[in-house]
Design a protein around this motif. Structure first.
Motif, mmCIF file in Angstrom:
data_model
loop_
_atom_site.group_PDB
_atom_site.id
_atom_site.type_symbol
_atom_site.label_atom_id
_atom_site.label_comp_id
_atom_site.label_asym_id
_atom_site.label_seq_id
_atom_site.Cartn_x
_atom_site.Cartn_y
_atom_site.Cartn_z
ATOM 1 N N ILE A 155 6.377 -5.643 3.557
ATOM 2 C CA ILE A 155 5.594 -6.445 2.595
ATOM 3 C C ILE A 155 5.195 -7.808 3.168
ATOM 4 N N LEU A 188 10.663 1.156 1.819
ATOM 5 C CA LEU A 188 9.788 -0.015 1.733
ATOM 6 C C LEU A 188 10.631 -1.247 2.062
ATOM 7 N N SER A 189 10.516 -1.678 3.308
ATOM 8 C CA SER A 189 11.386 -2.767 3.775
ATOM 9 C C SER A 189 10.717 -4.116 3.558
ATOM 10 N N LEU A 246 3.627 -5.964 -4.498
ATOM 11 C CA LEU A 246 2.810 -5.873 -3.281
ATOM 12 C C LEU A 246 2.579 -4.439 -2.800
ATOM 13 N N CYS A 247 2.878 -3.457 -3.630
ATOM 14 C CA CYS A 247 2.789 -2.079 -3.117
ATOM 15 C C CYS A 247 1.689 -1.245 -3.783
ATOM 16 N N ASN A 248 0.913 -1.841 -4.674
ATOM 17 C CA ASN A 248 0.001 -0.961 -5.415
ATOM 18 C C ASN A 248 -1.393 -1.563 -5.598
ATOM 19 N N GLY A 249 -1.843 -2.236 -4.549
ATOM 20 C CA GLY A 249 -3.198 -2.790 -4.609
ATOM 21 C C GLY A 249 -3.294 -4.094 -5.367
ATOM 22 N N GLY A 250 -2.155 -4.662 -5.706
ATOM 23 C CA GLY A 250 -2.170 -5.923 -6.442
ATOM 24 C C GLY A 250 -1.758 -7.099 -5.582
ATOM 25 N N GLY A 251 -0.865 -7.895 -6.127
ATOM 26 C CA GLY A 251 -0.397 -9.082 -5.411
ATOM 27 C C GLY A 251 0.492 -9.869 -6.351
ATOM 28 N N TYR A 300 0.954 -12.946 2.376
ATOM 29 C CA TYR A 300 2.374 -12.808 2.029
ATOM 30 C C TYR A 300 3.255 -12.652 3.274
ATOM 31 N N ARG A 346 9.209 -8.420 -5.859
ATOM 32 C CA ARG A 346 8.169 -8.765 -4.886
ATOM 33 C C ARG A 346 7.566 -7.483 -4.297
ATOM 34 N N LYS A 347 8.442 -6.539 -3.983
ATOM 35 C CA LYS A 347 7.956 -5.277 -3.412
ATOM 36 C C LYS A 347 7.051 -4.540 -4.398
ATOM 37 N N ALA A 389 14.808 -0.730 -0.770
ATOM 38 C CA ALA A 389 13.967 -0.048 0.231
ATOM 39 C C ALA A 389 14.028 1.460 0.074
ATOM 40 N N GLU A 437 -3.138 -13.688 -3.623
ATOM 41 C CA GLU A 437 -4.079 -12.780 -2.952
ATOM 42 C C GLU A 437 -3.960 -11.383 -3.558
ATOM 43 N N TRP A 438 -5.115 -10.757 -3.793
ATOM 44 C CA TRP A 438 -5.150 -9.467 -4.479
ATOM 45 C C TRP A 438 -5.521 -8.344 -3.505
ATOM 46 N N GLY A 439 -5.189 -7.112 -3.893
ATOM 47 C CA GLY A 439 -5.582 -5.953 -3.084
ATOM 48 C C GLY A 439 -4.567 -5.589 -2.018
ATOM 49 N N ILE A 440 -3.334 -5.965 -2.233
ATOM 50 C CA ILE A 440 -2.277 -5.699 -1.238
ATOM 51 C C ILE A 440 -1.621 -4.352 -1.546
ATOM 52 N N ARG A 441 -1.517 -3.548 -0.528
ATOM 53 C CA ARG A 441 -0.917 -2.233 -0.744
ATOM 54 C C ARG A 441 0.069 -1.945 0.398
ATOM 55 N N ALA A 442 1.261 -2.466 0.273
ATOM 56 C CA ALA A 442 2.281 -2.218 1.297
ATOM 57 C C ALA A 442 2.705 -0.755 1.235
ATOM 58 N N TRP A 457 9.296 4.863 -4.185
ATOM 59 C CA TRP A 457 8.033 4.113 -4.104
ATOM 60 C C TRP A 457 6.818 5.019 -4.122
#
Lengths: 357, 364
Positions: A40, A35-36, B193-198, A45, B189-190, B119, A23-28, B124
């Motif tokens: 995420i 960032l725990s 998942l933190c920059n508009g991707g996956g 996910y 993994r972090k 973390a 899946e795309w477009g994820i911005r935790a 980040w």
């Protein structure tokens, strides 16, 4: 074209893989704790499916390849077998609270002690050096046989293996730091029926290791002030208690999850608890138990010497009572407290007798 | 203090494990105090040095005697008095030659001193939006690196629990390795998942399978996990650090490089020990390399990781040519280090070295 050329990047890229990603477009977004892992757990996910079919070691949520090798052979594939709701929190806390037995224990505060006290201290330290890595060896085995789709609990177990390694070394250090040495082992971690090593199911293992075994040790570590003779020992017990509290919390939260999501397994779990309870006071894996050399050593430490053994025994009995009380409280919070109300548990009777005494 | 362990009294039964539940208040028996005086060596007083009280400092007197075979099958700590008649646990790895490395105790303490938490130790906030092709590529690389770390974890935890207690330094060091693996799985993994991707596409898994299927023993696993794969991963980390897009990525790869360096130190130390103490071990390693290199070549034929790295290094598809040059340089560095490491270990790799890999050396 030779195979050697195949490995060289061509100027024309295939890029087909870009259409096969997760899946795309994820911005935790980091929270105030950074960032725990919980941050995420978003979108696809987030929480895993109840049943994992991942045999390739694929990170949860990644695009699957139909031609990928099946490398896993994982035994734990159902969420209820290992899951707990706060694993992410426990793992992050474990990372934050790592400590060093080399530098975080004020070893210089250890001063020569009377012979009987030093010998008792070394006997207890030998016991802990022997048993602490049971909780390293056994979780390690389960990590390798659990699907990575349930990576949050696995991360907690990996942190536990690290913690136990440190516990093993801090007690070895204590035994060798003050004119003493290692003494005789208990043999209490041998591979006999009912031991933590021989569990064939994760929850069975966890009930013995986390709830019963480590629970009893946690109570002791929390009362470390009573048996410590210097700041180094106080620090050891305090730091170890902090770690053990996480491990016990893991067991409690997992059993609670199991109780809620797999009620068909309740009777089976009750059997594991029956078995665990037989060892809490009588078994040799509890250093404060009734049949161990370490309990005599403890009584000497608690009393303040061999000549004050009776005084030490009184304190030891108080520790045992507290171990039982805290165990009952933990089991109640997992949802298996009915065993204390319907007469199934023998422990409550022992406890009542204890309280009346 | 006297050593009472040589007495001829019959073995004591092991402590009961499954005694019936107590139905009366457990009254403590009068002390027998028979445990007092049971030690192999008393009077040990290890002092902390300027780096504190380290694991290796404890190796004094009998406590530092590491025998070539550890016959005890219980969890008796090295130097403690074993209790007779205790049922065995069945540890599979009991020969020193199969796991030992002198550096393990130091690496263990170093790992603890250099601990980090993804973390909070990664900035980040410095991760900013990247062009889609670059973000997709870095996410793909992170996905495969996370999967590599998973193989590290599964391999190490599988073997660690089979190692005899007498070699506790190795078990303890490996606890830090699997914990590093946990952190690496997590941090990649972090990042994904933190920059508009996956997450990207999973890796082919052939090398992972080879690592996990090291049935020949821990030494074989060490070769595949830390040398064949580990050196490749470390070289990748170095290049990803050099071509990072922000401070967060630089921090991630710097920490991972530090961790990987410790793993390699242990691996090289252990393999050297094995080669020096076991007949024909260098020839066995040579055969294993021969097999492993071909598995690696097959996995490298998969275009996904190669293309993703090319785009990351070139900073976009449009700069793929430059990215490709950097990728080839990375591969050349890896193979150079791989061959140098094996040469130092006494493992000859001039014959039957895959043409596909040596081509990178020629190209550079």
């Amino acid at each position: 074209m030779s195979e050697a050329e195949v490995l060289q990047p061509s100027s024309t890229l295939d890029l087909g893989w870009m259409d096969r990603q997760g899946e795309w477009g994820i911005r935790a977004v980091p929270g105030k704790q950074g960032l725990s892992l919980a941050d995420i757990q978003i979108g696809s996910y987030g929480e895993p499916e109840e049943r994992s079919d991942n045999q390739t070691g694929r990170p949860r949520g990644a695009g699957a390849r139909p031609n990928s090798y099946r490398i896993g052979g994982y035994a734990v594939m159902s969420k209820s077998e290992i899951w707990l709701d706060n694993a992410s929190f426990l793992y992050e806390e474990a990372l934050q609270r790592q400590w060093s037995s080399a530098t975080d224990v004020p070893w210089h505060t250890i001063k020569p002690l009377p012979d009987d006290i030093e010998e008792a201290e070394c006997q207890l330290a030998t016991f802990f050096t022997e048993v602490e890595f049971v909780a390293g060896d056994v979780p390690a085995r389960w990590i390798a046989s659990t699907t990575p789709d349930f990576f949050e609990p696995r991360q907690c177990l990996l942190a536990q293996v690290m913690d136990e390694s440190r516990h093993m070394d801090v007690f070895r250090k204590r035994a060798l730091a003050n004119g003493g040495g290692l003494m005789q082992t208990s043999g209490g971690t041998a591979g006999v029926v009912g031991s933590i090593d021989l569990a064939r199911d994760f929850t069975e293992m966890s009930s013995r290791l986390h709830i019963s075994g480590e629970g009893a040790v946690l109570t002791m570590f929390r009362m470390g002030e009573l048996m410590a003779y210097n700041e180094a020992e106080k620090a050891m017990y305090r730091l170890c208690a902090q770690d053990e509290a996480r491990h016990v919390a893991f067991g409690v939260m997992h059993m609670r999850y199991m109780s809620e999501t797999a009620p068909q397994r309740r009777e089976e779990i009750q059997c594991y608890l029956d078995e665990a309870e037989r060892q809490i006071l009588a078994g040799s894996q509890n250093p404060a138990g009734t049949q161990t050399d370490s309990s005599e050593a403890l009584a000497i430490l608690l009393g303040g010497g061999k000549d004050k053994y009776d005084e030490g025994v009184r304190k030891l009995i108080a520790i045992r009572k507290r171990q039982v009380q805290e165990y009952i409280k933990r089991v109640r919070s997992t949802g298996f407290g009915d065993r204390f109300d319907n007469g199934r548990s023998q422990l409550i009777r022992t406890f009542d007798d204890h309280a009346a005494a | 203090m006297t050593d009472k362990t040589d007495d001829k009294s019959p073995p004591q039964p092991p402590p009961p494990q499954t005694a019936p539940p107590q139905t009366a208040p457990p009254q403590p028996a009068p002390p027998n105090l028979k445990w007092m005086g049971k030690t192999h060596q008393w009077g040990t007083r290890v002092k902390p040095g300027k780096h504190g009280l380290r694991l290796g400092d404890l190796n004094v007197g009998i406590y530092g005697e590491v025998p070539p075979v550890w016959t005890d099958q219980t969890r008796a700590p090295r130097g403690a008095v074993s209790r007779r008649g205790v049922p065995p646990l069945g540890y599979a790895i009991r020969d020193k030659v199969d796991l030992w490395a002198d550096s393990a105790a130091d690496m263990y303490e170093e790992a603890i001193q250099r601990r980090w938490a993804p973390a909070v130790d990664v900035p980040w906030s410095t991760v900013k939006p990247l062009p889609d092709d670059v973000e997709r590529s870095i996410c793909q690389v992170c996905t495969e690196l996370s999967q590599y770390a998973n193989a590290d974890v599964e391999s190490v935890t599988y073997w660690q629990s089979q190692m005899a207690y007498g070699y506790h330094e190795i078990k303890q060091f490996l606890a830090t390795v699997s914990f590093d693996g946990a952190r690496h799985m997590e941090v990649f993994r972090k990042r994904a998942l933190c920059n508009g991707g996956g997450l990207g596409l999973e890796g082919p898994g052939e090398v992972n399978r080879m690592i996990l299927e090291s049935r020949g023993g821990w030494t074989e696993a060490v070769l595949y996990l830390f040398i064949v794969r580990g050196l490749f991963t470390q070289t990748m980390y170095r290049y990803l650090h050099r071509y990072a897009h922000n401070d967060a990525e630089r921090t991630i790869f710097a920490h991972c490089l530090e961790d990987k360096a410790r793993h390699l130190t242990y691996a090289i130390d252990h393999l050297r020990y094995a080669v020096n103490h076991q007949d024909d071990q260098n020839l066995i390693l040579q055969q294993l390399c021969f097999i492993g290199e071909r598995v690696l070549v097959r996995e490298l034929k998969d275009v996904v990781l190669r293309e993703a790295l090319t785009i990351v290094f070139g900073n976009g598809i449009s700069e793929a040519e430059e990215g490709g040059r950097i990728f080839r340089r990375m591969m050349s560095d890896y193979i150079t280090r791989y061959l140098a490491t094996l040469k130092w270990l006494g493992v000859e790799r001039r014959t039957l070295f895959p043409e596909e890999l040596s081509a990178y050396l020629k190209a550079s």
